[in-house]
Design a protein around this motif. Structure first.
Motif, mmCIF file in Angstrom:
data_model
loop_
_atom_site.group_PDB
_atom_site.id
_atom_site.type_symbol
_atom_site.label_atom_id
_atom_site.label_comp_id
_atom_site.label_asym_id
_atom_site.label_seq_id
_atom_site.Cartn_x
_atom_site.Cartn_y
_atom_site.Cartn_z
ATOM 1 N N LEU A 156 68.686 47.278 42.485
ATOM 2 C CA LEU A 156 69.443 47.260 43.732
ATOM 3 C C LEU A 156 68.506 46.984 44.902
ATOM 4 O O LEU A 156 67.298 47.265 44.839
ATOM 5 C CB LEU A 156 70.162 48.594 43.943
ATOM 6 C CG LEU A 156 71.296 48.924 42.971
ATOM 7 C CD1 LEU A 156 71.744 50.369 43.146
ATOM 8 C CD2 LEU A 156 72.475 47.982 43.171
ATOM 9 N N SER A 157 69.066 46.472 45.994
ATOM 10 C CA SER A 157 68.272 46.226 47.186
ATOM 11 C C SER A 157 67.855 47.542 47.825
ATOM 12 O O SER A 157 68.443 48.601 47.568
ATOM 13 C CB SER A 157 69.085 45.399 48.185
ATOM 14 O OG SER A 157 70.191 46.158 48.658
ATOM 15 N N GLU A 158 66.834 47.479 48.677
ATOM 16 C CA GLU A 158 66.378 48.678 49.374
ATOM 17 C C GLU A 158 67.493 49.270 50.232
ATOM 18 O O GLU A 158 67.615 50.489 50.356
ATOM 19 C CB GLU A 158 65.162 48.344 50.236
ATOM 20 C CG GLU A 158 63.905 48.007 49.434
ATOM 21 C CD GLU A 158 62.705 47.804 50.345
ATOM 22 O OE1 GLU A 158 62.832 48.069 51.562
ATOM 23 O OE2 GLU A 158 61.652 47.378 49.827
ATOM 24 N N LYS A 159 68.317 48.415 50.803
ATOM 25 C CA LYS A 159 69.411 48.877 51.649
ATOM 26 C C LYS A 159 70.418 49.682 50.835
ATOM 27 O O LYS A 159 70.858 50.755 51.249
ATOM 28 C CB LYS A 159 70.096 47.675 52.306
ATOM 29 C CG LYS A 159 71.133 48.055 53.348
ATOM 30 C CD LYS A 159 71.656 46.806 54.043
ATOM 31 C CE LYS A 159 72.644 47.168 55.136
ATOM 32 N NZ LYS A 159 73.167 45.952 55.823
ATOM 33 N N ALA A 160 70.765 49.177 49.648
ATOM 34 C CA ALA A 160 71.721 49.885 48.797
ATOM 35 C C ALA A 160 71.142 51.209 48.311
ATOM 36 O O ALA A 160 71.832 52.241 48.301
ATOM 37 C CB ALA A 160 72.119 49.013 47.606
ATOM 38 N N LEU A 161 69.864 51.194 47.912
ATOM 39 C CA LEU A 161 69.222 52.427 47.466
ATOM 40 C C LEU A 161 69.154 53.453 48.586
ATOM 41 O O LEU A 161 69.308 54.657 48.359
ATOM 42 C CB LEU A 161 67.815 52.122 46.941
ATOM 43 C CG LEU A 161 67.737 51.358 45.614
ATOM 44 C CD1 LEU A 161 66.294 50.975 45.294
ATOM 45 C CD2 LEU A 161 68.325 52.187 44.473
ATOM 46 N N SER A 162 68.944 52.974 49.806
ATOM 47 C CA SER A 162 68.896 53.876 50.958
ATOM 48 C C SER A 162 70.248 54.557 51.165
ATOM 49 O O SER A 162 70.307 55.765 51.447
ATOM 50 C CB SER A 162 68.493 53.095 52.211
ATOM 51 O OG SER A 162 68.544 53.933 53.348
ATOM 52 N N VAL A 163 71.327 53.796 51.024
ATOM 53 C CA VAL A 163 72.665 54.378 51.167
ATOM 54 C C VAL A 163 72.906 55.441 50.103
ATOM 55 O O VAL A 163 73.378 56.547 50.392
ATOM 56 C CB VAL A 163 73.749 53.267 51.067
ATOM 57 C CG1 VAL A 163 75.147 53.886 50.950
ATOM 58 C CG2 VAL A 163 73.687 52.354 52.274
ATOM 59 N N ILE A 164 72.561 55.129 48.843
ATOM 60 C CA ILE A 164 72.787 56.072 47.741
ATOM 61 C C ILE A 164 71.939 57.326 47.923
ATOM 62 O O ILE A 164 72.411 58.447 47.733
ATOM 63 C CB ILE A 164 72.493 55.398 46.389
ATOM 64 C CG1 ILE A 164 73.499 54.251 46.141
ATOM 65 C CG2 ILE A 164 72.560 56.401 45.254
ATOM 66 C CD1 ILE A 164 73.215 53.440 44.906
ATOM 67 N N ASN A 165 70.682 57.138 48.322
ATOM 68 C CA ASN A 165 69.783 58.277 48.468
ATOM 69 C C ASN A 165 70.134 59.162 49.655
ATOM 70 O O ASN A 165 69.652 60.302 49.747
ATOM 71 C CB ASN A 165 68.330 57.793 48.585
ATOM 72 C CG ASN A 165 67.809 57.197 47.293
ATOM 73 O OD1 ASN A 165 68.243 57.585 46.212
ATOM 74 N ND2 ASN A 165 66.894 56.241 47.390
#
Length: 633
Positions: A156-165
């Protein structure tokens, strides 16, 4: 597959029997349960998204569906969108069927994603998931995601991982002895099965059992006790556990413990007796032990070597059983049955692995092909001129039965004569009617992109498994270099040499180098005749809830164009410029809007062409299909 329900039907994709009331709570999931209660009972959850991770078979899907069912049944939220392997195909079909479906997504208040790590194996899904994740997160939609792998390992992109985290991640732990006993008791009670306490204790002592394993064990016990009237023994339990491929270490441990620590002459008979006992146990579990029987009277070292080989092959069989269990059993049933007969024979483990690998490749190719498919383009909503109907019947009725193999068809039709719909209809008919056939539909440009990405050798090796290849709009490749054309032609001829079938469509006459394809048959699609045009126009008016008079119907069918594409464009123009403004129109209004029709109207007393027109029987379905909405998906 049947018509898919509207996304607004909240429970259409949720399993109604997956609810909190039948979710067993234990030490392994008590913390998770407390977190979920906080998530579903508050109007605005403190943490969002909620991520649940665990091994496969630990109840993630159950708890995910339970969350959706709880929120809907308690009217906390009005709409749920579930994205998993099953609903993914449904969702794609809905997108392709109607652009307005994305407007419905805006009203979704719960976004559930099951096994995101599996979904992301399909590269096209990554962009879709990230788009939906960002949109729903910004709209404060409740988001729950399950995964068998840590989120940080997903592509996943960093942006998507940031949302999940930014949310909360929790885990379902391994099941201890007490929880295994509790779960076993629950499943036995649910199925109304009685077994002895000793057998129950024997089952729960297998420490690698998961929730799914316990459920499968009870299902098999039900078959033995209720259907076959067989009393459950430890040997039967061992056989069941071996069948479902769990607790590999324990099974192999039993086998390894049988190997004697010494091979001195005085101990030979004792050693041989121990081997005979273990041979009998493995035979009772259903495994083929012929290789051991042949060596049971051989020198001890040879017997020991045979037993070690057998042990190694059993381990491979267990691993292969797990891989086999992941396959789609509805596809390629003949090969599935053949593999099932090999699952307990350690002597042919190499052949078994080859068969399972082949099925894995074919399943992956079929899933890939299904993503290219518009399931709404079927034969029952395709208006067949006579020649087109004969071509469809020849391909779908004769070819799959192996009456004709090793041939290719070049289908030529002008724009908007239904080439793409015909290919999709062929795919649907063969896919659902002949599950042993691997059929693949693809646009020509996408086919070339796959070849370039995978490399020619890897591409040919992988896609040589295809039995039925449908390539749409082959003329789109006219400008590619000669060497690429040659590779493509060689691939086509390789398939034909292996008795495969190829169907190409184009709006051009057969062009070089396609004439180098072997056994190629040229077919031309007819324009729709007068009666079919009338049926199409009549349906269009009915769909838009507008009355049409016979004289208007005849005039439009005779004069509005040669093919359905042109007719549809002119009907849309008619609607925007006249019908929407004046529903009670008459033929004069149409002639004023389209002056060129006056010549036709005044110059001919009848609008029907001279000569008999054969009436084609068909069922009107959804004639209107659209291209994919999300271009970067």
């Amino acid at each position: 597959m049947a018509n898919y329900p509207d996304l607004k039907d909240n429970l259409s994709s949720l399993k109604r029997d997956y609810i909190f009331q039948n979710y067993v709570i234990g030490d392994f999931n008590r913390d998770l349960y407390q977190v979920i209660l906080g998530f579903v009972t508050k109007e605005e959850p403190v943490y969002n998204p909620l991520v649940i991770t665990s091994e496969s078979g630990m109840g993630k899907s159950h708890i995910l569906h339970s969350i959706g069912n709880y929120l809907i049944q308690r009217k906390i939220e009005k709409s749920v969108f579930l994205l998993n392997q099953d609903s993914l195909i449904n969702f794609e079909s809905l997108i392709k069927k109607d652009k307005a479906i994305l407007n419905q997504l805006k009203s979704m208040r719960v976004f559930l994603v099951d096994d995101i790590d599996i979904l992301l194996k399909y590269k096209s899904i990554t962009n879709l998931f990230e788009l939906l994740l960002e949109y729903f997160y910004n709209k404060d939609v409740r988001i729950v995601i399950t995964s068998t792998k840590p989120i940080k390992t997903l592509p996943l992109s960093e942006k998507a991982l940031s949302v999940i985290n930014s949310g909360f991640t929790t885990n379902i732990n391994r099941i201890n002895l007490k929880d295994r006993a509790r779960l076993l008791a629950y499943f036995l009670k649910k199925w109304k099965i009685k077994i002895s306490p000793d057998i129950a204790k024997y089952i729960v002592q297998f420490d690698n059992l998961k929730i799914r394993d316990l459920r499968n064990i009870v299902n098999k016990i039900f078959v033995y006790t209720n259907l076959q009237k067989i009393e459950i023994t430890k040997d039967i339990v061992n056989s069941i556990i071996s069948d479902i491929g769990v607790n590999q270490k324990k099974i192999l441990g039993e086998l390894e413990q049988s190997a004697p620590s010494t091979s001195k002459p005085g101990n030979e008979e004792l050693v041989r007796a121990e081997y005979r006992e273990k041979l009998y146990v493995w035979e009772m579990k259903g495994f083929n032990v012929e290789s051991l029987k042949k060596n049971i009277n051989a020198p001890i070292e040879d017997l020991r070597s045979a037993f070690i080989t057998f042990t190694s092959n059993i381990q491979r069989l267990i691993d292969l059983n797990k891989r086999f269990g992941m396959l789609n059993e509805t596809r390629f049933p003949s090969q599935i049955k053949k593999v099932e007969k090999m699952l307990f024979n350690p002597d042919i483990v190499e052949d078994l692995e080859t068969w399972i690998k082949t099925l894995e490749i074919k399943n992956a190719i079929q899933i890939e092909a299904y993503q290219n498919l518009d399931e709404n383009m079927r034969a029952n909503n395709y208006l067949f001129p006579k020649t087109n109907k004969q071509l469809f019947d020849t391909i779908t009725n004769n070819l799959p039965t192996k009456n004709i193999r090793g041939v290719s068809f070049y289908i030529r039709g002008y724009k908007k004569t239904g080439k793409t719909h015909l290919l999709h209809a062929i795919f649907n008919k063969i896919y659902f009617g002949h599950p042993d056939i691997l059929i693949y539909y693809i646009d020509a440009q996408k086919l070339m992109r796959i070849m370039e990405k995978d490399g020619v050798r890897k591409f040919v090796t992988k896609y040589s498994y295809i039995d039925f290849l449908l390539v749409d709009d082959i003329h789109k490749l006219l400008l590619i270099p000669k060497e690429k054309w040659q590779k493509l032609i060689d691939f086509f001829n390789t398939l034909i040499a292996h008795q495969k079938i190829i169907i190409l469509s184009s709006d051009r006459e057969l062009f070089r180098p396609l004439n180098e394809i072997k056994n190629i048959s040229l077919q031309t699609l007819d324009y729709p005749d007068f009666e079919l045009k009338k049926s199409y126009i009549k349906y269009w008016f009915e769909k838009n809830k507008i009355n049409i008079k016979p004289d208007v119907l005849n005039l439009l069918a005779y004069s509005f164009g040669k093919n359905f594409g042109i007719i549809n464009d002119r009907l849309n123009s008619l609607y925007e410029n006249l019908l929407k403004i004046k529903p009670d129109y008459d033929i004069k209004d149409i002639l004023n809007l389209f002056p060129e029709l006056r010549i036709i109207s005044e110059g001919s007393k009848t609008t029907q062409p001279v000569g008999e027109t054969e009436k084609i029987e068909f069922t009107i379905g959804d004639l209107f299909t659209f291209e994919r909405l999300i271009n970067d998906y």
